[in-house]
Design a protein around this motif. Structure first.
Motif, PDB file in Angstrom:
ATOM      1  N   GLY A  49       0.798  -1.224   0.000  1.00  0.00           N
ATOM      2  CA  GLY A  49       0.000   0.000   0.000  1.00  0.00           C
ATOM      3  C   GLY A  49       0.832   1.276   0.000  1.00  0.00           C
ATOM      4  O   GLY A  49       0.303   2.370  -0.164  1.00  0.00           O
ATOM      5  N   GLU A  50       2.162   1.149   0.155  1.00  0.00           N
ATOM      6  CA  GLU A  50       3.028   2.343   0.172  1.00  0.00           C
ATOM      7  C   GLU A  50       3.229   2.898  -1.243  1.00  0.00           C
ATOM      8  O   GLU A  50       3.405   2.131  -2.193  1.00  0.00           O
ATOM      9  CB  GLU A  50       4.406   1.995   0.752  1.00  0.00           C
ATOM     10  N   ARG A  51       3.221   4.222  -1.324  1.00  0.00           N
ATOM     11  CA  ARG A  51       3.603   4.885  -2.585  1.00  0.00           C
ATOM     12  C   ARG A  51       5.130   4.898  -2.640  1.00  0.00           C
ATOM     13  O   ARG A  51       5.789   5.306  -1.677  1.00  0.00           O
ATOM     14  CB  ARG A  51       3.070   6.320  -2.612  1.00  0.00           C
ATOM     15  N   VAL A  52       5.684   4.428  -3.759  1.00  0.00           N
ATOM     16  CA  VAL A  52       7.143   4.278  -3.848  1.00  0.00           C
ATOM     17  C   VAL A  52       7.669   4.763  -5.199  1.00  0.00           C
ATOM     18  O   VAL A  52       6.934   4.851  -6.183  1.00  0.00           O
ATOM     19  CB  VAL A  52       7.576   2.796  -3.680  1.00  0.00           C
ATOM     20  N   TRP A  53       8.981   5.072  -5.219  1.00  0.00           N
ATOM     21  CA  TRP A  53       9.672   5.214  -6.501  1.00  0.00           C
ATOM     22  C   TRP A  53      10.615   4.038  -6.651  1.00  0.00           C
ATOM     23  O   TRP A  53      11.035   3.426  -5.650  1.00  0.00           O
ATOM     24  CB  TRP A  53      10.377   6.553  -6.657  1.00  0.00           C
ATOM     25  N   ILE A  54      10.894   3.728  -7.901  1.00  0.00           N
ATOM     26  CA  ILE A  54      11.637   2.508  -8.249  1.00  0.00           C
ATOM     27  C   ILE A  54      12.902   2.911  -8.997  1.00  0.00           C
ATOM     28  O   ILE A  54      12.849   3.762  -9.887  1.00  0.00           O
ATOM     29  CB  ILE A  54      10.784   1.628  -9.205  1.00  0.00           C
ATOM     30  N   TRP A  55      14.036   2.296  -8.658  1.00  0.00           N
ATOM     31  CA  TRP A  55      15.259   2.549  -9.432  1.00  0.00           C
ATOM     32  C   TRP A  55      15.795   1.246 -10.016  1.00  0.00           C
ATOM     33  O   TRP A  55      15.713   0.199  -9.401  1.00  0.00           O
ATOM     34  CB  TRP A  55      16.320   3.288  -8.621  1.00  0.00           C
ATOM     35  N   GLU A  56      16.302   1.353 -11.247  1.00  0.00           N
ATOM     36  CA  GLU A  56      16.986   0.263 -11.944  1.00  0.00           C
ATOM     37  C   GLU A  56      16.170  -1.025 -12.045  1.00  0.00           C
ATOM     38  O   GLU A  56      16.713  -2.132 -11.912  1.00  0.00           O
ATOM     39  CB  GLU A  56      18.357   0.004 -11.308  1.00  0.00           C
ATOM     40  N   ALA A  57      14.873  -0.881 -12.338  1.00  0.00           N
ATOM     41  CA  ALA A  57      14.010  -2.071 -12.445  1.00  0.00           C
ATOM     42  C   ALA A  57      14.493  -3.038 -13.527  1.00  0.00           C
ATOM     43  O   ALA A  57      14.377  -4.256 -13.375  1.00  0.00           O
ATOM     44  CB  ALA A  57      12.578  -1.631 -12.744  1.00  0.00           C
ATOM     45  N   ALA A  58      15.014  -2.501 -14.625  1.00  0.00           N
ATOM     46  CA  ALA A  58      15.356  -3.362 -15.771  1.00  0.00           C
ATOM     47  C   ALA A  58      16.849  -3.670 -15.858  1.00  0.00           C
ATOM     48  O   ALA A  58      17.293  -4.256 -16.840  1.00  0.00           O
ATOM     49  CB  ALA A  58      14.896  -2.693 -17.075  1.00  0.00           C
ATOM     50  N   TRP A  59      17.610  -3.300 -14.826  1.00  0.00           N
ATOM     51  CA  TRP A  59      19.050  -3.574 -14.876  1.00  0.00           C
ATOM     52  C   TRP A  59      19.295  -5.067 -14.631  1.00  0.00           C
ATOM     53  O   TRP A  59      19.044  -5.569 -13.533  1.00  0.00           O
ATOM     54  CB  TRP A  59      19.795  -2.730 -13.840  1.00  0.00           C
ATOM     55  N   GLN A  60      19.707  -5.772 -15.671  1.00  0.00           N
ATOM     56  CA  GLN A  60      19.950  -7.212 -15.632  1.00  0.00           C
ATOM     57  C   GLN A  60      18.714  -7.997 -15.189  1.00  0.00           C
ATOM     58  O   GLN A  60      18.809  -9.069 -14.612  1.00  0.00           O
ATOM     59  CB  GLN A  60      21.156  -7.520 -14.737  1.00  0.00           C
ATOM     60  N   ARG A  61      17.540  -7.396 -15.437  1.00  0.00           N
ATOM     61  CA  ARG A  61      16.265  -8.058 -15.158  1.00  0.00           C
ATOM     62  C   ARG A  61      15.322  -7.780 -16.330  1.00  0.00           C
ATOM     63  O   ARG A  61      15.518  -6.822 -17.062  1.00  0.00           O
ATOM     64  CB  ARG A  61      15.632  -7.519 -13.864  1.00  0.00           C
ATOM     65  N   GLN A  62      14.274  -8.614 -16.478  1.00  0.00           N
ATOM     66  CA  GLN A  62      13.356  -8.451 -17.612  1.00  0.00           C
ATOM     67  C   GLN A  62      12.209  -7.497 -17.311  1.00  0.00           C
ATOM     68  O   GLN A  62      11.534  -7.049 -18.222  1.00  0.00           O
ATOM     69  CB  GLN A  62      12.789  -9.817 -18.002  1.00  0.00           C
ATOM     70  N   TRP A  63      11.991  -7.230 -16.009  1.00  0.00           N
ATOM     71  CA  TRP A  63      10.772  -6.529 -15.620  1.00  0.00           C
ATOM     72  C   TRP A  63      11.018  -5.038 -15.463  1.00  0.00           C
ATOM     73  O   TRP A  63      11.152  -4.531 -14.355  1.00  0.00           O
ATOM     74  CB  TRP A  63      10.219  -7.112 -14.317  1.00  0.00           C
ATOM     75  N   GLY A  64      11.075  -4.324 -16.597  1.00  0.00           N
ATOM     76  CA  GLY A  64      11.136  -2.869 -16.541  1.00  0.00           C
ATOM     77  C   GLY A  64       9.799  -2.287 -16.095  1.00  0.00           C
ATOM     78  O   GLY A  64       8.837  -3.013 -15.803  1.00  0.00           O
ATOM     79  N   THR A  65       9.718  -0.983 -16.067  1.00  0.00           N
ATOM     80  CA  THR A  65       8.523  -0.317 -15.514  1.00  0.00           C
ATOM     81  C   THR A  65       7.460   0.026 -16.566  1.00  0.00           C
ATOM     82  O   THR A  65       6.417   0.557 -16.206  1.00  0.00           O
ATOM     83  CB  THR A  65       8.920   0.990 -14.800  1.00  0.00           C
ATOM     84  N   ALA A  66       7.709  -0.286 -17.841  1.00  0.00           N
ATOM     85  CA  ALA A  66       6.725   0.065 -18.879  1.00  0.00           C
ATOM     86  C   ALA A  66       5.613  -0.982 -18.941  1.00  0.00           C
ATOM     87  O   ALA A  66       5.387  -1.647 -19.952  1.00  0.00           O
ATOM     88  CB  ALA A  66       7.414   0.195 -20.229  1.00  0.00           C
ATOM     89  N   ALA A  67       4.922  -1.125 -17.831  1.00  0.00           N
ATOM     90  CA  ALA A  67       3.872  -2.133 -17.687  1.00  0.00           C
ATOM     91  C   ALA A  67       2.975  -1.719 -16.518  1.00  0.00           C
ATOM     92  O   ALA A  67       3.354  -0.872 -15.707  1.00  0.00           O
ATOM     93  CB  ALA A  67       4.478  -3.504 -17.401  1.00  0.00           C
ATOM     94  N   GLU A  68       1.809  -2.355 -16.440  1.00  0.00           N
ATOM     95  CA  GLU A  68       0.927  -2.005 -15.322  1.00  0.00           C
ATOM     96  C   GLU A  68       1.466  -2.503 -13.982  1.00  0.00           C
ATOM     97  O   GLU A  68       1.148  -1.932 -12.942  1.00  0.00           O
ATOM     98  CB  GLU A  68      -0.478  -2.561 -15.599  1.00  0.00           C
TER      99      GLU A  68
END
Ligand SMILES: NC(=O)c1ccc[n+]([C@@H]2O[C@H](COP(=O)([O-])OP(=O)(O)OC[C@H]3O[C@@H](n4cnc5c(N)ncnc54)[C@H](OP(=O)(O)O)[C@@H]3O)[C@@H](O)[C@H]2O)c1
Length: 341
Positions: free
Chosen positions: A84-103
């Motif tokens: 339930g926390e509002r958050v910001w995300i850093w480096e979601a797609a760095w060496q991972r498949q799950w970037g932030t361009a998704a719901e």
């Protein structure tokens, strides 16, 4: 969920918006319902690849490192109070498949940071630009490790390219810390943006003698340079970096080979320090995340035209256009609105 995804590297048209199952957070991970996804040059460069059209490293990729949203669920080992926390995300797609361009995206818990009352637009603009700028401002031998009010009192910083996203972040962070900030731009419009960001002095590098103007302001040279075009600006940087100063090079815009004169740089004991945000020493990364989060929570870090960073919003369905805009050097911040929250 809807997600922008690519299965082979290439121009923005390789991005398609498809339906995918919502991912499950694994141990130590959180699932975030993404509200806004931030686009940076690194995202289109990764999507573009080497031009061969080869698949991304793991076969498919949801792009974009930065984002903001609300924690939906957490994996084992993660504090359930994050839900339930509002958050910001850093480096979601760095060496991972799950970037932030998704719901939705899944990220390691340490890569989500509480946003407090700040906007999702700000949250999605923090990661790459502000963490990079923090490193550039703190990496010098004579610079502090941390940024806060007063941390740079008495210091003068040159930010090359003050209307860029990293340049804007560097101006905001340095002014928050009470530095004198000199910045360069290429037009009157960009000068206005740099002033809005808080720059103390703005020099148009196309029309003015940058070295002479800086020497008028600070005859002994600057303490640090935040450098976007290291090769093109090498001669200027050599002439205006002060004793024991550091030129923090975070990009090779306008030229990839850097030539420096050895002896004139030995005498003042200066250093050229290269910066890649992904591979920062862990302590420096942790300091950057903590200080940027504090600045955002305090309301001193801002986005929008009043902060020198005009916002350009795209719906998720137009993620390819958002990438094209950044690739075509959009001035300001390109954001993809991924879901209503
Ligand atoms: N190393 C890292 O960790 C890291 C992190 C973030 C970004 N980057 C890289 O840094 C670059 C900039 O990123 P960004 O998001 O800030 O892009 P941006 O918003 O497009 O800003 C780039 C800025 O650089 C300015 N510029 C270009 N040549 C210049 C010169 N010779 N002197 C002064 N300013 C100059 C541009 O304006 P004018 O052309 O009008 O002068 C523009 O305002 C990209 O190549 C990106 O991939 C690297």
């Amino acid at each position: 969920m809807k997600a922008a995804v690519y299965h082979r590297t290439g121009d923005p048209s390789v991005l398609e918006v498809v339906d995918r199952p919502v991912p499950e957070p694994g141990p130590g991970e959180v699932l975030v319902r993404v509200a806004v996804s931030g686009v940076n040059p690194t995202d289109w460069k990764a999507r573009q690849g080497d031009g061969s059209g080869a698949p991304p490293r793991q076969g498919w990729q949801i792009p974009n490192q930065d984002g903001a949203g609300i924690v939906e669920t957490v994996g084992t080992g993660v504090d359930a109070k994050l839900v339930g926390e509002r958050v910001w995300i850093w480096e979601a797609a760095w060496q991972r498949q799950w970037g932030t361009a998704a719901e939705y995206t899944v990220v390691p818990a340490r890569q989500v940071v509480r946003l407090g009352a700040a906007s999702f637009d700000l949250g999605a603009s923090l990661g790459i630009p502000f963490l990079t700028a923090h490193r550039c401002l703190t990496v010098g031998e004579t610079m502090p490790d941390r940024l806060d009010v007063g941390a740079l009192t008495g210091r003068t910083v040159l930010v090359q390219g003050g209307a860029g996203a990293v340049g804007n972040a560097a101006i905001q962070l340095a002014r928050w810390a009470d530095a004198t900030v000199i910045t360069t731009v290429s037009s009157a419009e960009k000068a206005q943006l740099a002033v809005a960001a808080g720059a103390s002095y703005v020099i148009n590098y196309r029309d003015e003698d940058v070295v002479a103007e800086i020497r008028k302001i600070v005859p002994d040279g600057v303490d640090a340079i935040v450098e976007v075009a290291a090769a093109r600006n090498a001669e200027i940087d050599c002439q205006v970096i002060g004793a024991n100063g550091a030129v923090a090079v975070y990009a090779d815009d306008g030229g990839a080979q850097l030539t420096l004169p050895v002896r004139p740089l030995m005498v003042p004991n200066v250093r050229w320090q290269f910066v890649l945000v992904y591979t920062l020493p862990p302590v420096a990364k942790a300091h950057a995340v903590t200080d940027v989060a504090a600045g955002a929570a305090a309301g001193v870090l801002r986005v929008g035209i009043d902060a020198g960073l005009p916002l350009h919003h795209y719906p998720l369905a137009e993620a390819a256009d958002a990438h094209a805009a950044v690739q075509n050097s959009a001035v300001g911040k390109v954001l993809v609105v991924t879901s209503e929250q």
